[in-house]
Scaffold this active site. Structure first.
Site: not given
Lengths: 194, 987
Positions: B91, B94-97, B116, B207
């Site tokens: 999909i 982002g910064g997180m993965g 995620k 966030d």
């Protein structure tokens, strides 16, 4: 603390002593963070959505907030510009050295790859030319340091150097013309000192 | 002179000369500038060639925050198994993965999930991750996407399975549908509800941004990634520094390593509201140089949405709908300091709801802080009818709220202070065992009890005592109880005297300055001046040239001088300027800068330096609009009120009206109807309304203001009540309600017997206006006495040439005319006439003296009277301010009609007299003697034309009005009787 950067600072006598001292304090923080930013940069994807400079800002702000000396905004901006110049120049030096296989093993090349830095040699050329310009008129060199290395606008540059916006704009026009002539059309070096 | 440096200096100087010229002229000038120096010529030529054009290398900062690498492929192929889920496709990342679309692999449900995958390092802190995950899994709210599952994938990366939400980011959704303001606000309130629910469950989002706030197909909002940022932070080196943050949405404390709390979400919600209202973010941080980005987020407040929207070509919501409430709500949500934001998301939501219901919103603390910072308020008294009165000044009750100088270092001292404050509450509970009664104790009663205790206890703890004096005095200051401030500061000074003798100390200087200010605020100017001078002496001995206490002492001295010295004395300006100099150098963001600029403008106005005053007021407005103060809408409203009032005083009503009407609206909501600034703005606006012939509204507004002032001493006291009564009395006089005007002014005169005896200007203004009211009521002897007193007071105040004086001259001339005094009445009127300034309308003093003069000419049958009356009316009709001086037009029409009638031109006179009656009917009270007079004038004209029936009807109306007056100048009755006699004779 990066010794090369600090040595460079020691020799840059065109900045006031207090500013050099502050810049020396800022360098290790900004330097470490630049590397961390570079590392995170590789993982981030969502363009424009994630502030990859967070850590850098964080450290700079901690200094700004905690150190009484940084309450003077002009001094902080001036010192940060000087620090940034030395960090970026140092990076470029280390990388070109690494490419030549001359050590600098503590730098992980891939950390830095994705940073939006200009071509290393071009940056070093600007730096060298700037040293020559400083010998002619240090103020012009300071304006370039603020605008080019720190990325300040006219107003911030004016605050950092205690000038009016108008003189900053004029100095920039002159310094830029001088540098372009000095660097030649391709950013290379040409010898045409006044 | 041939070293490179001086050589370059020459080149640079020559280059500057060329650069001063327009680009096209440079080449031509080159030869001239270079002279016969071929090397210089060559240098200049080569440098000029490099000016302009593009330089890819130099025109961009060496390092920017440009994002790169968005197109790298996902790390997992479709079909890969992660726990019990099978990957369907990527999909996004982002910064997180990475985030994948996935479905249950065990076939238990058909449900698809968002999967995620976090970074590998996260696995090292899996236990922390699990704790966080369980907290998040408990969130169960229709507005929050559920966390379904989590674990560790085969490649060692922790993963989470979240409810998959099909929707559009809230900002896109609104843009696509062109949602109106109401729709946007309702959606935003839904977002707030979901966030508030999470907060109640101790989860902070961290966030929030449009990408995490989706609107689904059914138009409901759904929040993604609740608490995920913390979860990632929890596993990443035990800190949150590297947690993903969104430019513009990340709160300052997230950047500086401060505590992340529910306030952090409030900030992001404020930014979300900003973007919903304007369709854009206040800042574009991506691509900005690092330090500029730092500076923006940490220092600059975002612009008010209304002003920001005004800069956009097609804002989604018109800026005017955002002005006021919504500006204030956003400003309060996104304050840099978490503690100054809304205390809870619900409070933010509630304010939006209040706005939708058109009720006053709560976003006003900042405004309040500003307003408390004001030094002084001034009440301009308006001019009305023949009697015009002018302003003097009002000391605002609320002075500069100077920070209490509480030394925060020593924990022990702090604890003692805290114990003491808690003790105040405990004593209250002991004295009022009934909880309900204890709760009803007012803040003031609590403080009184505390202040007493400082006096009796704590004798052995002088440090704590001193600190408490400061704190409690500061609190009294907030309550505007300056008598108590003075008492406390006196006790503290006595303490210091016992301890230190005459040795100077900063505490002593501060206490002296505080005491001086408190005395000034209660109009005890002589004592105040002595204390303040003593404070300055103490500071001088301490070599203190710039402390806040010094600024306060200087400002207070300016205030004292303003009240006690004649207008020509420069002391008030000099003290205030000295304070401003210190502030601008050391504390330019303090709201005291605004106060000082404001006071200087007022001083200039008082001194008659109109240009300087206008420049000062415009500077005040510009400052209030500047970045430093723009999240405090009240500052701007106040500045608008001042400038508007000034312009109205100069008869520039058209410019003044919108400023003042905005100011009243904003202040009423943000500062509250009882606030002195609100009251003052109403008075200023009333003046403009009166000038615009909206006299009923003006009177109602003034009545409101006066009622507030009489009920609530803190709203202004004598210095505000007195001029407000004068203003309303002037309006009543103009409307022909003499009795009401008399009552108001008599009320003032009674008040002055016990309070405000030093308010010389107001006393003079009251007496002067009262004299003209008494004149109209036929109480001629009293009028004469009061006029004399008024003049004496003006002389004592050192202000003999004020507008009150001009108006007194007119009244004196009319009195002389009435009494048939020998002497040059016409000369008296001429003397009273001040010619209008070029950029000013026709001043009242000019008009009223002119009318009086023509009247005398007419009475003595001078040949020039008719022409003069015609000229005056022409000037009034030609004035751009015509609409604002209808009262004078009525008088002038009537006078010209009378003059024409005297010269036998009844037919020509009739339309003028008719117009006078019309104007009067629209302006005046139905029983106004002015209206009666206009009717008598018209009736006389009709009698001359042998139209007795119409004349009689008019005379009956006039007689009825005049009968209702208790006291009336005999000239009214005389002219009515004369007309009746003519009517009878004509029959």
């Amino acid at each position: 603390m990066n010794t090369a950067a600090s040595a460079a600072l020691e020799s840059d006598l065109t900045a006031p002593a207090e500013v050099r001292r502050m810049a020396a304090e800022l360098i290790p923080l900004l330097y470490a963070d630049l590397r961390r930013v570079a590392r995170n940069e590789r993982r981030r994807v969502d363009a424009g959505e994630t502030l990859q400079t967070t850590a850098l800002i964080h450290e700079a702000w901690l200094k700004l907030r905690d150190a009484a000396a940084f309450h003077d905004r002009g001094h902080f901006l001036r010192a940060s510009a000087l620090a940034m110049r030395h960090i970026l120049v140092n990076h470029a030096r280390d990388r070109t050295a690494a490419k030549r296989g001359a050590g600098a093993a503590h730098i992980r090349l891939d950390d830095i790859m994705e940073l939006a830095l200009p071509n290393d040699q071009a940056l070093l050329d600007v730096n060298d030319a700037l040293e020559r310009l400083a010998a002619l008129n240090p103020r012009l060199a300071h304006v370039v340091e603020c605008r080019y290395f720190a990325g300040y606008g006219d107003d911030e540059t004016a605050i950092a150097l205690g000038l009016t916006d108008r003189s900053v704009r004029r100095d920039w026009v002159k310094a830029r013309a001088w540098l372009r002539r000095e660097l030649g059309p391709d950013g290379g070096t040409s010898a045409s000192s006044p | 002179m041939n070293d490179p440096r001086s050589r370059w200096a020459r080149i640079e100087a020559a280059l500057d000369q060329l650069l001063d010229l327009p680009e096209t002229a440079r080449a031509a000038a080159l030869a001239r500038v270079a002279g016969n120096d071929p090397e210089l010529h060559r240098q200049l030529e080569s440098l000029l060639a490099q000016v302009g054009g593009e330089s890819p290398l130099l025109d961009r900062p060496a390092f920017t925050t440009t994002a790169t690498g968005a197109d790298a492929p996902g790390s997992l192929a479709a079909g890969t198994l992660v726990g019990t889920y099978r990957v369907v496709g990527l999909i996004g990342r982002g910064g997180m993965g990475e985030v994948y679309r996935a479905e249950r692999a065990d076939g238990q449900f058909q449900q698809q999930v968002a999967l995620k995958l976090l970074r590998t390092e996260a696995a090292e802190h899996f236990d922390r991750f699990q704790v966080e995950r369980q907290t998040l899994a408990r969130l169960d709210h229709p507005g929050i996407a559920r966390l379904i599952d989590g674990g560790i994938a085969a490649d060692g990366r922790p993963y989470m399975a979240m409810e998959l939400v099909e929707g559009r980011p809230i900002t896109d959704w609104c843009r696509d549908r062109r949602s109106d303001l109401g729709r946007r606000l309702l959606l935003f309130m839904e977002v707030c509800e979901a966030v508030a629910y999470a907060h109640r469950n101790l989860v902070v989002h961290r966030d929030l941004k449009p990408g995490n706030v989706l609107v689904t197909a059914d138009g409901r909002i759904r929040l993604l990634d609740f608490g995920i940022a913390k979860l990632i932070g929890a596993v990443d080196e035990m800190n949150t520094q590297n947690a993903p943050l969104t430019p513009g949405y990340a709160a300052p404390e997230q950047l500086t390593g401060g505590a992340v709390t529910t306030s952090t979400d409030v900030y992001a919600l404020g930014m979300l509201l900003f973007e919903l209202l304007t369709g854009a973010r206040p800042w574009r941080l991506a691509g900005l140089p690092l330090l500029a980005a730092l500076d923006k987020v940490l220092r600059a407040p975002p612009p008010p949405p209304s002003r920001f929207a005004a800069t956009l070509p097609q804002p989604p919501v018109p800026g005017r709908l955002l002005r006021g409430d919504l500006d204030a709500i956003v400003a309060k949500a996104v304050r840099k300091e978490p503690e100054r934001r809304y205390a809870a998301v619900n409070a933010l939501r509630e304010d939006v709801a209040l706005h939708l219901r058109h009720e006053p919103v709560q976003a006003r603390e900042g405004a309040r802080l500003y307003v408390l910072g004001r030094t002084l308020r001034r009440h301009r008294v308006l001019a009305a009818s023949g009697a015009l009165v002018v302003a003097s000044l009002a000391a605002g009750a609320a002075g500069m709220a100077w920070q209490a100088h509480i030394a925060r270092g020593e924990a022990q001292k702090e604890k003692a202070v805290k114990d003491f404050l808690v003790g105040i509450f405990q004593r209250n509970t002991v004295n009022n065992p009934d909880g309900a009664a204890a709760r009803q104790t007012t803040a003031e009663q609590l403080l009184d009890s505390g202040a007493q205790a400082i006096g009796t206890q704590l004798a052995d703890q002088p440090e704590v005592r001193g600190e408490l004096f400061d704190t409690v005095a500061d609190l009294y200051d907030q309550l505007e109880d300056f008598d108590k401030v003075a008492t406390l500061e006196r006790e503290q000074l006595a303490d210091l005297q016992r301890r230190d003798g005459d040795r100077p100390s900063t505490q002593k200087a501060a206490a002296q300055a505080e005491l001086g200010r408190a005395l000034a605020m209660t109009s005890r100017y002589a004592d105040a001046e002595a204390q303040l001078r003593a404070a300055l002496q103490t500071m001088d001995r301490l070599h203190d040239s710039r402390s806040p206490a010094r600024v306060q002492a200087l400002t207070s001295l300016g205030l004292v001088a303003y009240h006690t010295r004649p207008a020509g004395d420069p002391a008030a300006r000099d003290y205030t300027q000295a304070a401003l100099d210190i502030l601008e150098k050391y504390n330019p963001r303090s709201s005291d800068v605004l106060s000082a600029v404001q006071l200087l403008a007022r001083i200039a106005e008082e001194r008659g330096e109109d240009t300087e005053a206008e420049r000062g007021y415009r500077k005040f407005v510009a400052l209030a609009q500047s970045a430093d103060f723009r999240d405090e809408p009240v500052a701007l409203a106040d500045a608008d009120s001042d400038l508007g009032g000034f312009l109205a005083g100069k008869h520039r009503y058209a410019q003044a009206a919108p400023m003042l009407s905005d100011a009243v609206a904003v202040l009423e909501k943000a500062a509250g109807p009882e606030h002195p600034s609100t009251v003052l703005a109403k008075c200023e606006f009333a003046r403009v309304l009166a000038a615009m012939n909206r006299r009923d509204e003006a009177a109602a507004l003034l009545g409101q203001a006066l009622a507030t002032l009489e009920r609530n001493q803190a709203a202004g006291g004598v210095p505000a009540i007195a001029p407000t009564r004068v203003q309303l009395a002037g309006l009543e006089l103009a409307r022909g309600r003499f009795r009401q005007a008399d009552a108001l002014l008599a009320h003032n005169l009674t008040m002055f017997l016990t309070q405000g005896a030093d308010e010389l200007h107001y006393r003079a203004a009251t007496l002067g206006l009262h004299a003209s009211v008494l004149f109209e009521m036929g109480r001629i002897a009293e009028a004469g006495r009061e006029l004399d007193q008024s003049e004496q007071l003006l002389a004592r105040a050192g202000n003999p040439n004020s507008a009150v004086h001009s108006s007194n001259l007119v009244t004196a001339a009319r009195l002389a005319m009435m009494r048939g005094d020998p002497g040059d009445v016409a000369g008296m009127f001429r003397h009273a006439m001040t010619p209008p300034q070029p950029d000013e309308g026709l001043p009242d003093a000019y008009l009223s003296a002119n009318l009086g003069l023509i009247e005398t000419q007419l009475q003595s049958s001078e040949a020039g009277a008719l022409k003069a009356a015609q000229d005056l009316l022409d000037r009034i009709l030609a004035s751009p301010d015509r609409a604002f001086i209808a009262d004078w037009e009525a008088r002038s029409q009537q006078l010209l009609g009378a003059a024409l009638l005297r010269s036998g031109q009844a037919v020509v006179a009739e339309p003028h007299l008719l117009r006078a009656v019309e104007l009067r009917s629209s302006l005046d009270d139905p029983d106004s003697p002015w209206l009666a007079q206009a009717r008598v004038g018209l009736a006389t004209c009709l009698i001359a034309q042998r139209r007795p029936a119409e004349a009689r009807r008019l005379l009956d109306l006039a007689a009825k009005s005049e009968e209702r007056q208790t006291a009336l100048n005999e000239s009214y009755r005389t002219s009515l009787q004369a007309a009746r006699a003519q009517l009878a004779a004509g029959r």
